[in-house]
Scaffold this motif. Structure first.
Motif, mmCIF file in Angstrom:
data_model
loop_
_atom_site.group_PDB
_atom_site.id
_atom_site.type_symbol
_atom_site.label_atom_id
_atom_site.label_comp_id
_atom_site.label_asym_id
_atom_site.label_seq_id
_atom_site.Cartn_x
_atom_site.Cartn_y
_atom_site.Cartn_z
ATOM 1 N N ASP A 1 4.492 20.356 -31.207
ATOM 2 C CA ASP A 1 4.144 21.257 -32.309
ATOM 3 C C ASP A 1 3.218 20.587 -33.315
ATOM 4 O O ASP A 1 2.376 21.239 -33.919
ATOM 5 N N THR A 2 3.404 19.287 -33.511
ATOM 6 C CA THR A 2 2.604 18.595 -34.541
ATOM 7 C C THR A 2 1.577 17.635 -33.950
ATOM 8 O O THR A 2 0.733 17.106 -34.654
ATOM 9 N N ASP A 3 1.662 17.375 -32.622
ATOM 10 C CA ASP A 3 0.800 16.401 -31.941
ATOM 11 C C ASP A 3 0.990 14.996 -32.508
ATOM 12 O O ASP A 3 0.064 14.177 -32.489
ATOM 13 N N SER A 4 2.188 14.729 -33.000
ATOM 14 C CA SER A 4 2.459 13.405 -33.560
ATOM 15 C C SER A 4 3.568 12.724 -32.751
ATOM 16 O O SER A 4 4.526 13.373 -32.321
ATOM 17 N N PHE A 5 3.431 11.417 -32.540
ATOM 18 C CA PHE A 5 4.499 10.645 -31.912
ATOM 19 C C PHE A 5 5.525 10.310 -32.989
ATOM 20 O O PHE A 5 5.249 9.550 -33.920
ATOM 21 N N ASP A 6 6.712 10.901 -32.884
ATOM 22 C CA ASP A 6 7.790 10.654 -33.848
ATOM 23 C C ASP A 6 8.671 9.512 -33.344
ATOM 24 O O ASP A 6 8.948 9.436 -32.135
ATOM 25 N N LEU A 7 9.129 8.671 -34.262
ATOM 26 C CA LEU A 7 10.012 7.571 -33.869
ATOM 27 C C LEU A 7 11.368 8.155 -33.480
ATOM 28 O O LEU A 7 12.066 8.738 -34.315
ATOM 29 N N THR A 8 11.745 8.017 -32.197
ATOM 30 C CA THR A 8 13.022 8.597 -31.774
ATOM 31 C C THR A 8 14.099 7.533 -31.586
ATOM 32 O O THR A 8 15.277 7.812 -31.751
ATOM 33 N N THR A 9 13.718 6.309 -31.225
ATOM 34 C CA THR A 9 14.689 5.201 -31.157
ATOM 35 C C THR A 9 14.033 3.956 -31.753
ATOM 36 O O THR A 9 13.143 3.368 -31.143
ATOM 37 N N PRO A 10 14.461 3.531 -32.943
ATOM 38 C CA PRO A 10 13.810 2.378 -33.586
ATOM 39 C C PRO A 10 14.050 1.067 -32.840
ATOM 40 O O PRO A 10 13.225 0.175 -32.888
ATOM 41 N N ARG A 11 15.184 0.951 -32.145
ATOM 42 C CA ARG A 11 15.464 -0.286 -31.402
ATOM 43 C C ARG A 11 16.165 0.070 -30.102
ATOM 44 O O ARG A 11 17.359 0.378 -30.094
ATOM 45 N N VAL A 12 15.405 0.030 -29.021
ATOM 46 C CA VAL A 12 15.973 0.393 -27.716
ATOM 47 C C VAL A 12 16.788 -0.783 -27.187
ATOM 48 O O VAL A 12 16.316 -1.917 -27.184
ATOM 49 N N GLN A 13 17.996 -0.503 -26.743
ATOM 50 C CA GLN A 13 18.838 -1.536 -26.123
ATOM 51 C C GLN A 13 19.094 -1.114 -24.683
ATOM 52 O O GLN A 13 19.724 -0.083 -24.453
ATOM 53 N N MET A 14 18.589 -1.877 -23.745
ATOM 54 C CA MET A 14 18.760 -1.489 -22.344
ATOM 55 C C MET A 14 20.215 -1.646 -21.918
ATOM 56 O O MET A 14 20.804 -2.715 -22.113
ATOM 57 N N PRO A 15 20.825 -0.595 -21.326
ATOM 58 C CA PRO A 15 22.191 -0.755 -20.824
ATOM 59 C C PRO A 15 22.162 -1.770 -19.691
ATOM 60 O O PRO A 15 21.200 -1.805 -18.929
ATOM 61 N N ASP A 16 23.187 -2.614 -19.584
ATOM 62 C CA ASP A 16 23.073 -3.650 -18.552
ATOM 63 C C ASP A 16 23.925 -3.352 -17.335
ATOM 64 O O ASP A 16 24.136 -4.193 -16.491
ATOM 65 N N CYS A 17 24.435 -2.140 -17.253
ATOM 66 C CA CYS A 17 25.303 -1.888 -16.117
ATOM 67 C C CYS A 17 25.014 -0.556 -15.451
ATOM 68 O O CYS A 17 25.691 0.422 -15.707
ATOM 69 N N PHE A 18 23.997 -0.500 -14.619
ATOM 70 C CA PHE A 18 23.828 0.686 -13.782
ATOM 71 C C PHE A 18 23.469 0.201 -12.400
ATOM 72 O O PHE A 18 22.563 -0.608 -12.238
ATOM 73 N N PHE A 19 24.170 0.709 -11.418
ATOM 74 C CA PHE A 19 24.001 0.143 -10.079
ATOM 75 C C PHE A 19 22.952 0.930 -9.298
ATOM 76 O O PHE A 19 23.248 1.696 -8.410
ATOM 77 N N GLU A 20 21.713 0.709 -9.701
ATOM 78 C CA GLU A 20 20.595 1.427 -9.096
ATOM 79 C C GLU A 20 19.460 0.430 -8.917
ATOM 80 O O GLU A 20 19.149 -0.321 -9.838
ATOM 81 N N PHE A 21 18.843 0.435 -7.747
ATOM 82 C CA PHE A 21 17.698 -0.461 -7.547
ATOM 83 C C PHE A 21 16.480 0.343 -7.134
ATOM 84 O O PHE A 21 16.601 1.442 -6.586
ATOM 85 N N ALA A 22 15.303 -0.190 -7.441
ATOM 86 C CA ALA A 22 14.041 0.477 -7.113
ATOM 87 C C ALA A 22 13.159 -0.508 -6.376
ATOM 88 O O ALA A 22 12.813 -1.570 -6.905
ATOM 89 N N ILE A 23 12.817 -0.161 -5.159
ATOM 90 C CA ILE A 23 11.924 -1.003 -4.349
ATOM 91 C C ILE A 23 11.320 -0.106 -3.282
ATOM 92 O O ILE A 23 11.946 0.879 -2.870
#
Ligand SMILES: O=P(O)(O)OC[C@H]1O[C@](O)(COP(=O)(O)O)[C@@H](O)[C@@H]1O
Ligand SMILES: [Mg+2]
Ligand SMILES: [Mg+2]
Length: 331
Positions: A166-188
């Protein structure tokens, strides 16, 4: 029509005009992708690396070059250009960019992106880019997905912005992203299994063996063939990404480029609490020695990335053993 922008409240002052320019470029490119003119995926040539270039690769490069014209850049190095381009003589920054990442997905309407890395400008173009990767002062990516987001780090955490249509502006949605360290998924890209080095095969064998194998749990697998989309998913919910070296011609250092792709992705991942290596050593501890050079890349949750490194240290007999006989890696 509004001029695209970004909330600069949490952006260090010296980076504000640069980030405004990147936001303008990103929002404009998001519009081009959304309109989806069918010719965007047309092959229009090859870049200096020998990779096929699509019309959108070339268009994205021109669009960012233009958007960044007055943004304080001294040098602009692009995956799509053979050599860095001189921009503003007094500019403080040297910016490396993969203007369009995941270009094999352009005509399938799957998420694609832009990756950028910022270094302090030196007098020479090469000196500005061929240096320890850890000299990076800012880095991040824009993802053109169901939502357009910009993820960036200035070395003090990773910030996530979302483009408000609506505004064409990038709004700050997460000021500090913390990656979760427990998901059992791999990409290759598992189609290259037979070409991989043995430690990578052993690691993936053990994931595939699931609950019956040494990891004693089931894993899920994803492969989007778009590094930005893969990085964003892992940043949001954890897991691990691997693009190892392999035995195919031209893949002795994998596929992904150190300057334009691996260093900036490693930076945002580390800054969000994750890890990024070449399989064994941190990506950011290496030096960039070639503008278009490649490196194997493994990134994601720290514990998973460390485990891949540990497979490289296993004795040969252990790494070659079938998972049932590999005793060292019980979950
Ligand atoms: O087709 P492959 O070998 O699975 O490679 C996919 C990888 O190549 C890339 O598309 C390379 O990036 P470009 O599209 O910028 O060349 C990555 O986004 C992706 O991770
Ligand atoms: Mg790319
Ligand atoms: Mg690209």
């Amino acid at each position: 029509m509004t001029t695209p922008s970004i909330d600069t409240t949490h952006i260090p002052p010296r980076f504000r005009s640069l980030m405004l320019a990147l936001a303008r470029g990103g929002a404009t490119l998001a519009g081009v992708i959304q309109r989806g003119d069918g010719s965007l995926s047309a092959e229009v040539g090859t870049n200096s690396d020998g990779d096929g270039q699509k019309r959108l690769d070339v268009q994205a490069d021109a669009l960012f070059r233009d958007a960044l014209r007055d943004a304080g850049l001294r040098w602009y190095a692009s995956e799509e250009q053979p050599a860095p381009l001189a921009m503003q003589p007094g500019g403080a920054f040297a910016l490396a960019i993969d203007p369009l990442d995941g270009s094999s997905n352009v005509d399938t309407n799957v998420s694609i992106g832009t990756i950028f890395a910022v270094y302090p400008a030196e007098d020479g173009a090469e000196a500005s880019f061929l240096r320890p990767a850890r000299d990076l002062i800012a880095g991040g990516y824009i993802i053109y997905g169901p939502r357009c987001c910009l993820v960036v780090s200035f070395g003090q955490g990773t910030q996530l912005y979302t483009l408000n249509p609506d505004t064409d502006s990038f709004d700050l949605t997460t000021p500090r992203v913390q990656m979760p360290d427990c998901f059992f998924e791999f990409a290759i890209n598992a189609s290259n299994y037979r070409h991989w080095p043995r430690p990578i095969r052993a690691y993936i064998d053990d994931c595939l063996a699931g609950i019956d194998g040494p990891r004693e749990r089931n894993f899920n697998m994803r492969w989007i063939a778009s590094l930005v989309a893969e990085a964003h998913r892992i940043l949001m919910r954890g897991g691990i990404f691997l693009y190892p070296s392999d035995a195919r011609k031209g893949y002795d250092k994998g596929r992904l480029r150190m300057l334009y792709e691996c260093a900036p992705i490693a930076f945002v991942i580390e800054q969000a609490g994750g890890r990024a290596t070449d399989g064994a050593l941190p990506i950011l501890d290496a030096a960039i020695t070639d503008l278009h050079g490649r490196t194997p890349l493994v990134f994601g949750s720290a514990e998973k990335v460390d485990r891949v490194a540990a497979y490289h240290d296993l004795p040969d007999a252990e790494v070659s053993a079938l998972f049932g006989n590999r005793g060292l890696f019980r979950a």
